[in-house]
Design a protein around this motif. Structure first.
Motif, PDB file in Angstrom:
ATOM      1  N   LEU A 168       3.168   3.503   2.666  1.00 38.87           N
ATOM      2  CA  LEU A 168       3.253   2.225   2.016  1.00 38.87           C
ATOM      3  C   LEU A 168       2.673   2.056   0.644  1.00 38.87           C
ATOM      4  O   LEU A 168       1.773   2.729   0.358  1.00 38.87           O
ATOM      5  CB  LEU A 168       2.797   1.086   2.909  1.00 38.87           C
ATOM      6  N   PRO A 169       3.535   1.414  -0.267  1.00 36.26           N
ATOM      7  CA  PRO A 169       2.730   1.202  -1.961  1.00 36.26           C
ATOM      8  C   PRO A 169       1.591   0.652  -1.567  1.00 36.26           C
ATOM      9  O   PRO A 169       1.293  -0.269  -0.995  1.00 36.26           O
ATOM     10  CB  PRO A 169       3.783   0.294  -2.497  1.00 36.26           C
ATOM     11  N   GLU A 170       0.583   0.945  -2.448  1.00 36.27           N
ATOM     12  CA  GLU A 170      -0.589   0.661  -2.485  1.00 36.27           C
ATOM     13  C   GLU A 170      -0.852  -0.924  -2.779  1.00 36.27           C
ATOM     14  O   GLU A 170      -1.686  -1.733  -2.185  1.00 36.27           O
ATOM     15  CB  GLU A 170      -1.544   1.400  -3.565  1.00 36.27           C
ATOM     16  N   THR A 171       0.068  -1.491  -3.805  1.00 38.41           N
ATOM     17  CA  THR A 171       0.086  -2.794  -4.251  1.00 38.41           C
ATOM     18  C   THR A 171       0.591  -3.375  -2.743  1.00 38.41           C
ATOM     19  O   THR A 171      -0.069  -4.832  -2.791  1.00 38.41           O
ATOM     20  CB  THR A 171       1.131  -3.038  -5.408  1.00 38.41           C
ATOM     21  N   LEU A 172       1.374  -3.086  -2.183  1.00 38.99           N
ATOM     22  CA  LEU A 172       1.842  -3.905  -0.981  1.00 38.99           C
ATOM     23  C   LEU A 172       0.569  -3.893   0.140  1.00 38.99           C
ATOM     24  O   LEU A 172       0.539  -5.026   0.576  1.00 38.99           O
ATOM     25  CB  LEU A 172       3.059  -3.309  -0.542  1.00 38.99           C
ATOM     26  N   ILE A 173       0.130  -2.861   0.268  1.00 40.65           N
ATOM     27  CA  ILE A 173      -1.101  -2.805   1.081  1.00 40.65           C
ATOM     28  C   ILE A 173      -2.314  -3.891   0.616  1.00 40.65           C
ATOM     29  O   ILE A 173      -2.853  -4.553   1.346  1.00 40.65           O
ATOM     30  CB  ILE A 173      -1.765  -1.458   1.313  1.00 40.65           C
ATOM     31  N   ALA A 174      -2.706  -3.989  -0.610  1.00 40.84           N
ATOM     32  CA  ALA A 174      -3.398  -4.800  -1.171  1.00 40.84           C
ATOM     33  C   ALA A 174      -3.403  -6.129  -1.139  1.00 40.84           C
ATOM     34  O   ALA A 174      -4.134  -6.890  -0.592  1.00 40.84           O
ATOM     35  CB  ALA A 174      -3.593  -4.560  -2.733  1.00 40.84           C
ATOM     36  N   GLN A 175      -2.030  -6.621  -1.208  1.00 35.96           N
ATOM     37  CA  GLN A 175      -1.450  -7.871  -0.999  1.00 35.96           C
ATOM     38  C   GLN A 175      -1.875  -7.963   0.390  1.00 35.96           C
ATOM     39  O   GLN A 175      -2.096  -9.374   0.818  1.00 35.96           O
ATOM     40  CB  GLN A 175       0.059  -7.943  -1.243  1.00 35.96           C
ATOM     41  N   TYR A 176      -1.097  -7.346   1.331  1.00 34.05           N
ATOM     42  CA  TYR A 176      -1.139  -7.547   2.661  1.00 34.05           C
ATOM     43  C   TYR A 176      -2.815  -7.708   3.189  1.00 34.05           C
ATOM     44  O   TYR A 176      -3.086  -8.733   4.003  1.00 34.05           O
ATOM     45  CB  TYR A 176      -0.735  -6.201   3.560  1.00 34.05           C
ATOM     46  N   GLN A 177      -3.480  -6.913   2.504  1.00 32.77           N
ATOM     47  CA  GLN A 177      -5.157  -7.220   2.879  1.00 32.77           C
ATOM     48  C   GLN A 177      -5.545  -8.584   2.613  1.00 32.77           C
ATOM     49  O   GLN A 177      -6.383  -9.250   3.471  1.00 32.77           O
ATOM     50  CB  GLN A 177      -6.013  -5.971   2.088  1.00 32.77           C
ATOM     51  N   ARG A 178      -5.306  -8.899   1.455  1.00 35.20           N
ATOM     52  CA  ARG A 178      -5.828 -10.213   1.019  1.00 35.20           C
ATOM     53  C   ARG A 178      -5.226 -11.184   1.884  1.00 35.20           C
ATOM     54  O   ARG A 178      -5.704 -12.246   2.165  1.00 35.20           O
ATOM     55  CB  ARG A 178      -5.198 -10.544  -0.431  1.00 35.20           C
ATOM     56  N   LEU A 179      -4.026 -11.121   2.231  1.00 34.63           N
ATOM     57  CA  LEU A 179      -3.396 -12.282   3.366  1.00 34.63           C
ATOM     58  C   LEU A 179      -3.869 -12.224   4.536  1.00 34.63           C
ATOM     59  O   LEU A 179      -4.113 -13.185   5.227  1.00 34.63           O
ATOM     60  CB  LEU A 179      -1.788 -11.813   3.373  1.00 34.63           C
ATOM     61  N   ARG A 180      -4.493 -11.057   5.363  1.00 38.97           N
ATOM     62  CA  ARG A 180      -5.130 -10.931   6.155  1.00 38.97           C
ATOM     63  C   ARG A 180      -6.488 -11.590   6.420  1.00 38.97           C
ATOM     64  O   ARG A 180      -6.647 -12.418   7.344  1.00 38.97           O
ATOM     65  CB  ARG A 180      -5.349  -9.518   6.603  1.00 38.97           C
ATOM     66  N   GLU A 181      -7.129 -11.297   5.078  1.00 41.60           N
ATOM     67  CA  GLU A 181      -8.461 -12.071   5.052  1.00 41.60           C
ATOM     68  C   GLU A 181      -8.409 -13.702   4.937  1.00 41.60           C
ATOM     69  O   GLU A 181      -9.346 -14.249   5.444  1.00 41.60           O
ATOM     70  CB  GLU A 181      -9.026 -11.796   3.691  1.00 41.60           C
ATOM     71  N   HIS A 182      -7.183 -14.144   4.543  1.00 42.52           N
ATOM     72  CA  HIS A 182      -6.965 -15.682   4.591  1.00 42.52           C
ATOM     73  C   HIS A 182      -6.164 -16.258   5.853  1.00 42.52           C
ATOM     74  O   HIS A 182      -5.785 -17.192   5.737  1.00 42.52           O
ATOM     75  CB  HIS A 182      -6.423 -16.029   3.228  1.00 42.52           C
ATOM     76  N   ASN A 183      -5.684 -15.206   6.538  1.00 44.07           N
ATOM     77  CA  ASN A 183      -4.776 -15.890   7.911  1.00 44.07           C
ATOM     78  C   ASN A 183      -5.101 -15.335   9.143  1.00 44.07           C
ATOM     79  O   ASN A 183      -4.319 -15.052   9.837  1.00 44.07           O
ATOM     80  CB  ASN A 183      -3.207 -15.399   7.369  1.00 44.07           C
TER      81      ASN A 183
END
Length: 237
Positions: A168-183
């Motif tokens: 997976l693209p690193e930018t997508l993983i970074a976005q996903y991680q941020r969303l995980r932390e807030h959801n």
């Protein structure tokens, strides 16, 4: 993306199991109880030690008076003392020594009784402390075994996650991680039918049409919860 989310959830579950093993609380409770017994045992050991010294002193005091009494009795029996006044004084001293011996023996007996009672308490506390130590060892062995098994699971899941994330693209993983932390640990969810399975809300027709029109490699977001949406085969788009 959903594979990554699933692996992260499994890793979260492993982390939760590690933190909430029943052995953790059992050891905490046991440590509290054991510390009380350990303190009481130190007090009991000190009391027994003090009473042992007191008994030795009492034994020594009795023995000294007995020896003095025996020497006086020997002088009296030997006939060496011939003066009536000296004989009277010697007999009087022997009587005083007999009373002194009786008083000392009473004190000696009292100390012995206190020592015996203290040793009973000491032995009981030592038995309890040893039982606590044995139980603690059992719990630690059980905990360490469970942690080892969970750590092995975590390592296996971590290897799988690394392999999935590499695709997976690193930018997508970074976005996903941020969303995980807030959801609540859910950063990506499937779109099943018209419903986002992250927030369980049905999407508006306009949002569904926008998703339907998006290219296959587009990063989709739920307008309700903000999570990354993955079109599932059961979805209507």
């Amino acid at each position: 993306m959903l594979d990554l989310q699933d692996l992260d959830l499994q890793l979260d579950q492993v982390a939760h199991k590690r933190a909430s093993l029943p052995e953790h609380q059992a050891l905490k409770d046991l440590t509290g109880e054991k510390s009380v017994v350990d303190r009481e045992l130190v007090t009991a050991d000190t009391e027994v030690s003090d009473l042992q010294r007191e008994q030795k002193k009492a034994d020594s005091d009795v023995e000294q008076v007995r020896q003095r009494r025996a020497r006086n009795q020997q002088r009296l029996d030997s006939g060496q003392v011939t003066s009536p006044r000296d004989l009277e004084n010697l007999q009087h001293e022997i009587g005083s020594l007999d009373r002194r011996i009786s008083d000392l023996e009473d004190s000696e007996l009292e100390v012995m009784e206190k020592l015996e009672a203290a040793e009973v308490v000491q032995a009981d506390l030592r038995t309890r402390a040893e039982a606590f130590a044995g139980r603690q060892s059992e719990l630690e062995t059980s905990r360490d075994g469970a942690l080892k098994e969970l750590d092995e699971q975590r390592a296996q899941l971590g290897d799988k996650r690394t392999a999935v994330a590499a695709e997976l693209p690193e930018t997508l993983i970074a976005q996903y991680q941020r969303l995980r932390e807030h959801n609540g640990g859910i950063g990506a969810a499937p779109l099943v039918g018209k419903r986002c399975m992250g927030c369980r809300m049905e999407l508006a027709p306009s949002d569904l049409n926008a998703i339907k029109a998006a290219p296959p490699d587009a990063v989709l977001r739920c307008e309700e919860c903000g999570r990354i949406l993955v079109r599932a085969s059961e979805s209507s788009v």
